[in-house]
Design a protein around this motif. Structure first.
Motif, short mmCIF file in Angstrom:
data_model
loop_
_atom_site.label_atom_id
_atom_site.label_comp_id
_atom_site.label_asym_id
_atom_site.label_seq_id
_atom_site.Cartn_x
_atom_site.Cartn_y
_atom_site.Cartn_z
N GLU A 1 29.59 47.39 23.49
CA GLU A 1 30.84 47.09 22.80
C GLU A 1 31.30 48.25 21.92
O GLU A 1 32.49 48.50 21.79
CB GLU A 1 30.67 45.84 21.95
CG GLU A 1 30.41 44.61 22.76
CD GLU A 1 30.08 43.43 21.87
OE1 GLU A 1 30.17 43.56 20.64
OE2 GLU A 1 29.73 42.38 22.40
N ASP A 2 30.38 48.95 21.28
CA ASP A 2 30.75 50.00 20.34
C ASP A 2 30.74 51.39 20.98
O ASP A 2 30.86 52.39 20.29
CB ASP A 2 29.80 49.99 19.15
CG ASP A 2 30.00 48.76 18.29
OD1 ASP A 2 31.11 48.20 18.32
OD2 ASP A 2 29.04 48.36 17.62
N CYS A 3 30.60 51.46 22.28
CA CYS A 3 30.56 52.76 22.96
C CYS A 3 31.98 53.23 23.22
O CYS A 3 32.68 52.68 24.06
CB CYS A 3 29.78 52.64 24.26
SG CYS A 3 29.64 54.20 25.12
N ARG A 4 32.41 54.23 22.48
CA ARG A 4 33.76 54.79 22.64
C ARG A 4 33.63 56.31 22.75
O ARG A 4 33.85 57.04 21.79
CB ARG A 4 34.62 54.41 21.45
CG ARG A 4 34.81 52.91 21.34
CD ARG A 4 35.61 52.57 20.14
NE ARG A 4 35.76 51.13 20.06
CZ ARG A 4 35.84 50.48 18.93
NH1 ARG A 4 35.80 51.12 17.80
NH2 ARG A 4 35.97 49.18 18.93
N PRO A 5 33.30 56.81 23.93
CA PRO A 5 33.06 58.25 24.06
C PRO A 5 34.30 59.10 23.86
O PRO A 5 34.21 60.23 23.42
CB PRO A 5 32.51 58.39 25.47
CG PRO A 5 32.96 57.18 26.20
CD PRO A 5 33.09 56.10 25.17
N LEU A 6 35.49 58.56 24.15
CA LEU A 6 36.71 59.33 23.98
C LEU A 6 36.95 59.64 22.50
O LEU A 6 37.32 60.76 22.15
CB LEU A 6 37.90 58.59 24.58
CG LEU A 6 39.23 59.35 24.56
CD1 LEU A 6 39.10 60.64 25.36
CD2 LEU A 6 40.32 58.48 25.11
N GLY A 7 36.73 58.67 21.65
CA GLY A 7 36.87 58.90 20.21
C GLY A 7 35.87 59.92 19.70
O GLY A 7 36.19 60.75 18.85
N PHE A 8 34.67 59.87 20.24
CA PHE A 8 33.65 60.84 19.85
C PHE A 8 34.06 62.24 20.27
O PHE A 8 33.95 63.20 19.50
CB PHE A 8 32.30 60.46 20.47
CG PHE A 8 31.21 61.44 20.18
CD1 PHE A 8 30.59 61.45 18.95
CD2 PHE A 8 30.83 62.36 21.14
CE1 PHE A 8 29.58 62.35 18.67
CE2 PHE A 8 29.82 63.26 20.88
CZ PHE A 8 29.20 63.26 19.64
N PHE B 1 37.35 58.66 13.89
CA PHE B 1 37.90 58.90 15.23
C PHE B 1 37.41 57.86 16.22
O PHE B 1 38.16 57.40 17.06
CB PHE B 1 37.55 60.31 15.72
CG PHE B 1 38.58 61.33 15.38
CD1 PHE B 1 39.75 61.43 16.11
CD2 PHE B 1 38.39 62.18 14.31
CE1 PHE B 1 40.70 62.37 15.80
CE2 PHE B 1 39.34 63.12 13.99
CZ PHE B 1 40.51 63.22 14.73
N ILE B 2 36.14 57.50 16.15
CA ILE B 2 35.60 56.53 17.10
C ILE B 2 36.28 55.18 16.94
O ILE B 2 36.62 54.51 17.92
CB ILE B 2 34.07 56.42 16.93
CG1 ILE B 2 33.41 57.69 17.48
CG2 ILE B 2 33.53 55.20 17.66
CD1 ILE B 2 31.94 57.78 17.18
N TYR B 3 36.55 54.75 15.72
CA TYR B 3 37.15 53.44 15.52
C TYR B 3 38.66 53.43 15.71
O TYR B 3 39.27 52.38 15.80
CB TYR B 3 36.80 52.90 14.14
CG TYR B 3 35.34 52.52 14.06
CD1 TYR B 3 34.80 51.59 14.94
CD2 TYR B 3 34.51 53.08 13.11
CE1 TYR B 3 33.46 51.26 14.88
CE2 TYR B 3 33.17 52.74 13.05
CZ TYR B 3 32.65 51.83 13.93
OH TYR B 3 31.34 51.50 13.88
N GLN B 4 39.29 54.61 15.83
CA GLN B 4 40.72 54.66 16.10
C GLN B 4 41.05 54.45 17.58
O GLN B 4 42.14 54.04 17.91
CB GLN B 4 41.31 56.00 15.63
CG GLN B 4 41.27 56.20 14.14
CD GLN B 4 42.02 55.11 13.40
OE1 GLN B 4 43.14 54.74 13.76
NE2 GLN B 4 41.39 54.57 12.38
N ILE B 5 40.09 54.76 18.45
CA ILE B 5 40.32 54.64 19.89
C ILE B 5 39.92 53.22 20.33
O ILE B 5 38.79 52.80 20.13
CB ILE B 5 39.49 55.68 20.67
CG1 ILE B 5 39.80 57.08 20.20
CG2 ILE B 5 39.68 55.51 22.16
CD1 ILE B 5 41.20 57.54 20.49
#
Length: 73
Positions: A2-9, A67-71
């Motif tokens: 659920e918390d995997c957001r590679p684009l924000g990273f 950044f991770i939580y914005q995507i």
């Protein structure tokens, strides 16, 4: 995942690298301010400067998390 957001990273990585340089400068200022405030306790501004420097040391993680939580997923 659920918390995997590679684009924000990946988007936040260049900004985090710049913040990493600032955090190194912040660490040096923190050490200098801590030593100066221990040697002369009347220097209250050095304590405040050391606290601001600690905030700079934590800056790369704050930027990556932002950044991770914005995507969205």
């Amino acid at each position: 995942m659920e918390d995997c957001r590679p684009l924000g990273f990946l988007l936040g990585l260049p900004f985090a690298l710049v913040a990493l340089i600032l955090s190194v400068v912040g660490a040096v200022v923190w050490i200098f301010g801590s030593l100066l405030s221990c040697l002369c306790p009347c220097c209250i501004c050095c304590t405040a400067l050391a606290n601001v420097a600690v905030g700079h040391v934590k800056l790369p993680l704050k930027i990556l998390r932002w950044f991770i939580y914005q995507i969205p997923c």
